[in-house]
Design an enzyme around this catalytic site. Sequence first.
Site, mmCIF file in Angstrom:
data_model
loop_
_atom_site.group_PDB
_atom_site.id
_atom_site.type_symbol
_atom_site.label_atom_id
_atom_site.label_comp_id
_atom_site.label_asym_id
_atom_site.label_seq_id
_atom_site.Cartn_x
_atom_site.Cartn_y
_atom_site.Cartn_z
ATOM 1 N N LYS A 30 8.064 -15.090 -14.041
ATOM 2 C CA LYS A 30 7.690 -13.932 -14.852
ATOM 3 C C LYS A 30 6.424 -14.222 -15.654
ATOM 4 O O LYS A 30 5.529 -13.395 -15.734
ATOM 5 C CB LYS A 30 8.826 -13.555 -15.808
ATOM 6 N N ASN A 68 -0.445 1.326 6.308
ATOM 7 C CA ASN A 68 0.200 0.222 5.599
ATOM 8 C C ASN A 68 0.586 -0.824 6.631
ATOM 9 O O ASN A 68 1.071 -0.482 7.712
ATOM 10 C CB ASN A 68 1.473 0.673 4.886
ATOM 11 N N GLY A 69 0.425 -2.093 6.284
ATOM 12 C CA GLY A 69 0.855 -3.148 7.192
ATOM 13 C C GLY A 69 -0.325 -3.958 7.711
ATOM 14 O O GLY A 69 -1.423 -3.938 7.161
ATOM 15 N N TRP A 125 -3.931 -2.147 -0.896
ATOM 16 C CA TRP A 125 -3.826 -3.511 -1.407
ATOM 17 C C TRP A 125 -4.468 -4.400 -0.347
ATOM 18 O O TRP A 125 -3.972 -4.506 0.763
ATOM 19 C CB TRP A 125 -2.362 -3.869 -1.629
ATOM 20 N N ARG A 130 3.353 0.220 -6.585
ATOM 21 C CA ARG A 130 3.342 -0.691 -5.448
ATOM 22 C C ARG A 130 2.212 -1.712 -5.556
ATOM 23 O O ARG A 130 2.246 -2.728 -4.883
ATOM 24 C CB ARG A 130 3.163 0.109 -4.142
ATOM 25 N N GLU A 147 3.257 -14.468 -13.304
ATOM 26 C CA GLU A 147 2.839 -13.294 -12.550
ATOM 27 C C GLU A 147 2.236 -12.200 -13.420
ATOM 28 O O GLU A 147 1.438 -11.400 -12.915
ATOM 29 C CB GLU A 147 3.986 -12.736 -11.695
ATOM 30 N N HIS A 160 12.041 -37.674 -13.056
ATOM 31 C CA HIS A 160 11.645 -37.961 -11.678
ATOM 32 C C HIS A 160 10.254 -37.408 -11.364
ATOM 33 O O HIS A 160 9.969 -37.072 -10.206
ATOM 34 C CB HIS A 160 12.683 -37.394 -10.708
ATOM 35 N N LYS A 192 4.413 -4.345 -5.568
ATOM 36 C CA LYS A 192 5.836 -4.197 -5.887
ATOM 37 C C LYS A 192 6.709 -4.443 -4.666
ATOM 38 O O LYS A 192 7.711 -5.139 -4.741
ATOM 39 C CB LYS A 192 6.090 -2.790 -6.442
ATOM 40 N N CYS A 250 0.825 -1.200 0.000
ATOM 41 C CA CYS A 250 0.000 0.000 0.000
ATOM 42 C C CYS A 250 0.862 1.254 0.000
ATOM 43 O O CYS A 250 2.045 1.216 0.314
ATOM 44 C CB CYS A 250 -0.892 0.011 1.234
ATOM 45 N N GLU A 266 13.058 -18.317 -12.761
ATOM 46 C CA GLU A 266 12.710 -16.911 -12.967
ATOM 47 C C GLU A 266 11.796 -16.746 -14.178
ATOM 48 O O GLU A 266 10.836 -15.964 -14.154
ATOM 49 C CB GLU A 266 13.982 -16.074 -13.131
#
Length: 607
Positions: free
Chosen positions: A483, A98-99, A74, A27, A486, A502, A602, A2, A479
């Site tokens: 990418k 925030n939090g 958020w 963010r 997301e 396996h 972010k 946030c 990675e």
Amino acid sequence: MCGIVGVLGSHEAAPILVEALKRLEYRGYDSAGIATVNDGVLDRRRAVGKLVNLSDLLVHSPLAGKSGIGHTRWATHGAPTVNNAHPHRAGAVAVVHNGIIENFRELREDLAKDGIGFETETDTETVALMAQRFLQQGETPVAAAMKTVDCLQGAFALAFLFEGEDDLIVAARKGSPLAIGHGKGEMYVGSDAIALSPFTDRITYLEEGDRAVLTRTSLEIRDERGELANRPVRTIQVDAARVDKAGHKHFMAKEIAEQPAVLADAIRHYLPADQETVCLPGAGLDFSKVERLTLVACGTAYYACLTAKYWFEQLARIPVEVDIASEFRYREPPLPKGTVALFVSQSGETADTLAALRYCRDKADHIVSVINVPESSIARESDLALPIHAGVEIGVASTKAFTCQLTVLLILALKAATDRGEMTPEARADLVSALRGLPQVINSALACNNDLKAAAQQLSSARDVLFLGRGLMFPLALEGALKLKEISYIHAEAYAAGELKHGPIALIDASVPVVMMAPMDPLFDKTVSNMQEVMAREGKVLLISDAAGLTGAGDGVWLSVTMPEVTPVLAPILYAVPAQLLAYHTAIAKGTDVDQPRNLAKSVTVE
């Protein structure tokens, strides 16, 4: 996560708050709102969705006043609705937060005993209700805010605005970052310097546990013990061009294109043109005395650490443990004597990584961080902070920060190898030369954009995608899968190619594309063998390799993309580019929000 802004100004606050919130969009958020005080009257406006919705609301229902607070939310506690959006208000108090308030249920039970009810599903409403109760008990606004903060457990950044107080904001920080901006007869508060940069370049960062009382002409900060704290005012240069798309359709596209330039900046910083040895800030670090490295990070930064494990162990012969920050401290791992703990974070505020650092503070011989924000909490709490010089990164999916992290970690491994006598002068000179030529190689990789765009069009219809790689390409496969999922929302998984038999090979059929990252390196023949196993089961292989690798792989691949040749040790940095572009163009083909993908933020400043 946030974003918080606040202003005590000489102009109307609403447009200033919205402008600052726009600079915090990177963010991630799902609702936004502002509150102002005008001639003592407190009022607010809130909207779900993008900031344009809040802007439209303010056109039809404006807010006057030169004092105010704003927030991009958020969702954590409670769905993204207008009712749950910030600022939250209780009587004469408005709060942005925030939090996460971990003890909000207990506080709610306490408030309920006094007959105080609730209108939202959020933990933040509890903060406003607590402050209002203290006001009703006769406390001043400042005392009410301070006593409320004393009751809170968890991680938070808070800003309080009070009815009848046109020249007051109270702020507090525990766990989540918060900065104060100094203007001429004006004061600001923000989650980071980016939000405040259009208004001032003079910033004071609150330390852990700080509470601040702001007026237009004063700032009083007290630490967690209640004692006056003299926090420095720093002059921060935030390049306005770095938070503009500069002609690109998306921030992600711009930041991918910036990689040759920012990598060159990072390399010049640590390998000055007039010398062949690595230059670290301050006293640096002597790796000849290091017995073990523990690398800790989250998300993409964690994959940078997995790559660095290969470099440190192969080049410098240092044993390396890599751990996910969110799991690390809960394992309570012992750290033997001679251990250096190294933390990687783009923002320098990642909550789990910061908590892991604090766990290691009295256990490791040295705390080292690789960060993009030199004034961040992780940087300030490290013995040695190594900036990656990526510049501001707005896109939620990390691109240039990742390649800069890799570059700085490789340079650190080069220094470790030199300090420990594990690299000949000739080998060191060759690697230094290759590093200095890396930006040009990355530039050549960017020229493959159209080939990757065409491949992405084919990939965009898939429901599941596998990424495979061996050795240094295994973390890059991880990675690449991250990418893709997301920003395109396609399910993607990555495996070390040798693990195919396996279990994962059971997934292979004509509907599951397999992306193989396979430069011509010492493990290439083994990778080709795994590729043949995929094709024998009608799997469709997208092979990303250099010209020699594509020739050596033979016929039968579904699609191929040619990368420039590079020395194997640098391949992870180079092959990050096609992974980024493939995900980017797949997301474009699917019509998803590239820069602000759903459910993601972010900077993750809460556990």
